[in-house]
Scaffold this active site. Structure first.
Site, mmCIF file in Angstrom:
data_model
loop_
_atom_site.group_PDB
_atom_site.id
_atom_site.type_symbol
_atom_site.label_atom_id
_atom_site.label_comp_id
_atom_site.label_asym_id
_atom_site.label_seq_id
_atom_site.Cartn_x
_atom_site.Cartn_y
_atom_site.Cartn_z
ATOM 1 N N TYR A 142 0.827 -1.212 0.000
ATOM 2 C CA TYR A 142 0.000 0.000 0.000
ATOM 3 C C TYR A 142 0.862 1.264 0.000
ATOM 4 O O TYR A 142 0.439 2.306 -0.461
ATOM 5 C CB TYR A 142 -0.888 0.052 1.252
ATOM 6 C CG TYR A 142 -2.187 -0.697 1.180
ATOM 7 C CD1 TYR A 142 -2.239 -2.023 0.794
ATOM 8 C CD2 TYR A 142 -3.377 -0.065 1.526
ATOM 9 C CE1 TYR A 142 -3.440 -2.714 0.756
ATOM 10 C CE2 TYR A 142 -4.587 -0.738 1.493
ATOM 11 C CZ TYR A 142 -4.611 -2.062 1.105
ATOM 12 O OH TYR A 142 -5.803 -2.722 1.071
ATOM 13 N N LYS A 191 3.149 -15.481 2.603
ATOM 14 C CA LYS A 191 3.286 -16.219 1.340
ATOM 15 C C LYS A 191 4.770 -16.493 1.143
ATOM 16 O O LYS A 191 5.401 -16.058 0.180
ATOM 17 C CB LYS A 191 2.690 -15.354 0.205
ATOM 18 C CG LYS A 191 2.580 -16.035 -1.138
ATOM 19 C CD LYS A 191 1.477 -17.058 -1.238
ATOM 20 C CE LYS A 191 1.530 -17.781 -2.564
ATOM 21 N NZ LYS A 191 0.651 -18.962 -2.627
ATOM 22 N N ASP A 223 -3.049 -18.256 1.012
ATOM 23 C CA ASP A 223 -4.096 -18.915 0.212
ATOM 24 C C ASP A 223 -4.762 -20.014 1.038
ATOM 25 O O ASP A 223 -5.994 -20.165 1.035
ATOM 26 C CB ASP A 223 -3.543 -19.436 -1.126
ATOM 27 C CG ASP A 223 -2.220 -20.171 -1.006
ATOM 28 O OD1 ASP A 223 -1.626 -20.194 0.093
ATOM 29 O OD2 ASP A 223 -1.770 -20.743 -2.022
ATOM 30 N N ASP A 247 -6.202 -6.964 4.636
ATOM 31 C CA ASP A 247 -7.358 -6.302 4.013
ATOM 32 C C ASP A 247 -8.297 -7.371 3.434
ATOM 33 O O ASP A 247 -9.510 -7.350 3.674
ATOM 34 C CB ASP A 247 -6.869 -5.370 2.896
ATOM 35 C CG ASP A 247 -8.021 -4.734 2.146
ATOM 36 O OD1 ASP A 247 -8.954 -4.243 2.814
ATOM 37 O OD2 ASP A 247 -8.008 -4.744 0.900
ATOM 38 N N ASP A 251 -12.167 -8.984 5.143
ATOM 39 C CA ASP A 251 -13.482 -8.969 4.481
ATOM 40 C C ASP A 251 -14.080 -10.381 4.485
ATOM 41 O O ASP A 251 -15.266 -10.573 4.744
ATOM 42 C CB ASP A 251 -13.382 -8.491 3.024
ATOM 43 C CG ASP A 251 -13.553 -6.982 2.885
ATOM 44 O OD1 ASP A 251 -13.204 -6.261 3.842
ATOM 45 O OD2 ASP A 251 -14.025 -6.532 1.825
HETATM 46 C C1 IPM Z 1 -10.247 -1.194 4.501
HETATM 47 C C2 IPM Z 1 -10.507 -0.606 3.147
HETATM 48 C C3 IPM Z 1 -9.330 0.297 2.757
HETATM 49 C C4 IPM Z 1 -8.078 -0.566 2.739
HETATM 50 C C5 IPM Z 1 -9.504 1.048 1.431
HETATM 51 C C6 IPM Z 1 -10.750 1.899 1.439
HETATM 52 C C7 IPM Z 1 -8.291 1.866 1.071
HETATM 53 O O1 IPM Z 1 -10.705 -1.620 2.212
HETATM 54 O O2 IPM Z 1 -10.108 -0.411 5.470
HETATM 55 O O3 IPM Z 1 -10.198 -2.419 4.613
HETATM 56 O O4 IPM Z 1 -7.787 -1.227 1.731
HETATM 57 O O5 IPM Z 1 -7.362 -0.566 3.748
HETATM 58 MG MG MG Z 2 -10.829 -3.576 3.058
#
Ligand code: IPM
Ligand code: MG
Length: 365
Positions: A142, A191, A223, A247, A251
């Protein structure tokens, strides 16, 4: 106690969900005799529109000089084709880096009332889902160099992934310390079969392990981890991983608990001034309709009280109120059961009703 909170409402559903979290904080302040002062900070798409900059320097300074920052969400289609330095997400990344909040803590815990909202089979959910992802937040790909240039006659994109030993060590220690406060199982995710940064990551984790003999350290390739989170999530206690893997996995982990709308997060560095935000995005498709789930933001405010303000009872009080709301069958659209046999015991509510009801359920513990 007096606390100064920088408030970033942001874009999309951000202003709606933050408004509910502030109502909850105000009610907690009343119940426990605190006073919370709020300073509005522009960041994200709204700051691009107003100031031509996703995070003007004075806005960052307001955050750094506050006691903590509460953030809704940033981003939206309107800014998708803007150059990279003028994207809402750039503001968020500059904020995280500017505040030095390297450690992002994302819990994946199933609320018993929402067990049927998980897309996983009941036999898997019954074994329990309660783990934390400790995500490195201000390093890795990032924050490496990003560029697109002509190489061999064609546009070529380059994104650089760098980690040094000190960056890995400081987040590794947070992983071990988090595990020490829980079930003492730490899974380091990388990884290392492909990436040098992951091989360094793994060797640092094993060096640190000798200092935390009470914690059991395991290694897992990212993975495989993605697979294990859906196959057998009860095996995890604390996962520590680098920025982009964290990240993606967070999710995935949120979804197995029912809805991403329920998950809060805390981001901390070397001071007690933290950044608190739900892990979901700005959901422009439902913005302004008063149907978003504010619980992820409300629980982020609870985390702020617990981790930055040392107010554990006040944090418990908010979490209890959320639990009571769910017990009573109130559900925002994202957690409303689709099966009629279950939905008949639930009542769908909007974002502002959800905030109001949680305030009504707040009782001093
Ligand atoms: C998160 C979001 C952010 C990230 C984006 C909006 C830049 O997906 O906080 O998980 O990738 O960190
Ligand atoms: Mg995110």
């Amino acid at each position: 106690m007096n606390k100064n909170i920088a408030v970033i409402r942001g874009d999309g559903i951000g202003p709606e969900i933050v408004a509910q979290a502030l109502l909850v904080l105000n009610r907690v302040a009343e119940l426990y005799g605190h006073s919370f002062h709020y300073t509005d900070v522009d960041m994200g798409g709204c700051a691009i529109d107003k100031w031509g900059n996703p995070l003007p320097e004075e806005m960052l300074q307001k955050c750094i000089s506050s006691d903590s920052v509460l953030l809704g969400a940033v981003g939206g289609n309107k800014w998708n084709n803007f150059p990279s330095h003028m994207r809402p997400e750039k503001g968020l990344l500059r904020l995280r880096a500017g505040m030095g909040v390297y450690s992002n803590n994302r819990p994946a815990k199933i609320w018993p009332q929402l067990a049927s909202a998980s897309p996983l089979k009941a036999s898997i959910v019954e074994k329990g889902i309660d783990f934390i992802i400790v995500r490195e937040l201000i390093g890795g790909i990032y924050f490496g160099e990003h560029k697109t240039e002509e190489i061999d006659g064609q546009p070529t994109a380059i994104d650089i992934l760098t980690y040094n030993e000190a960056e890995i060590e400081r987040i590794g220690r947070i992983g071990f310390e988090t595990a020490q406060k829980r079930n003492k199982q730490l899974c380091s995710v990388e990884k290392s079969n492909v990436l040098d940064s992951s091989r360094l990551w793994k060797s640092v984790m094993h060096r640190l392990a000798t200092e935390y003999p009470d914690v059991t350290l395991t290694d897992m390739l990212v993975d495989n981890c993605a697979m294990q989170i859906v196959k057998n999530p009860s095996q995890f206690d604390v996962i520590v991983t680098e920025n982009m893997f964290g990240d993606i996995l967070s999710d995935e982990a949120s979804m197995i608990t029912g809805s991403i709308g329920m998950i809060p997060s805390s981001s901390l560095g070397s001071s007690s001034c933290g950044l608190y935000e739900p892990i979901h995005g700005s959901a422009p498709d439902i913005a302004g309709k008063d149907i978003a789930n504010p619980i992820g933001t409300i629980l982020s405010a609870a985390m702020m009280l617990r981790f930055s303000f040392d107010m554990p009872q006040e944090a418990d009080c908010i979490e209890n109120a959320v639990s009571k709301l769910l017990d009573a069958g109130y559900r925002t659209a994202d957690i409303m059961p689709s099966d009629p046999s279950e939905s008949q015991n639930c009542k769908q509510i909007g974002c502002s009703e959800c905030g109001k009801f949680i305030c009504d359920y707040l009782k001093k513990l």
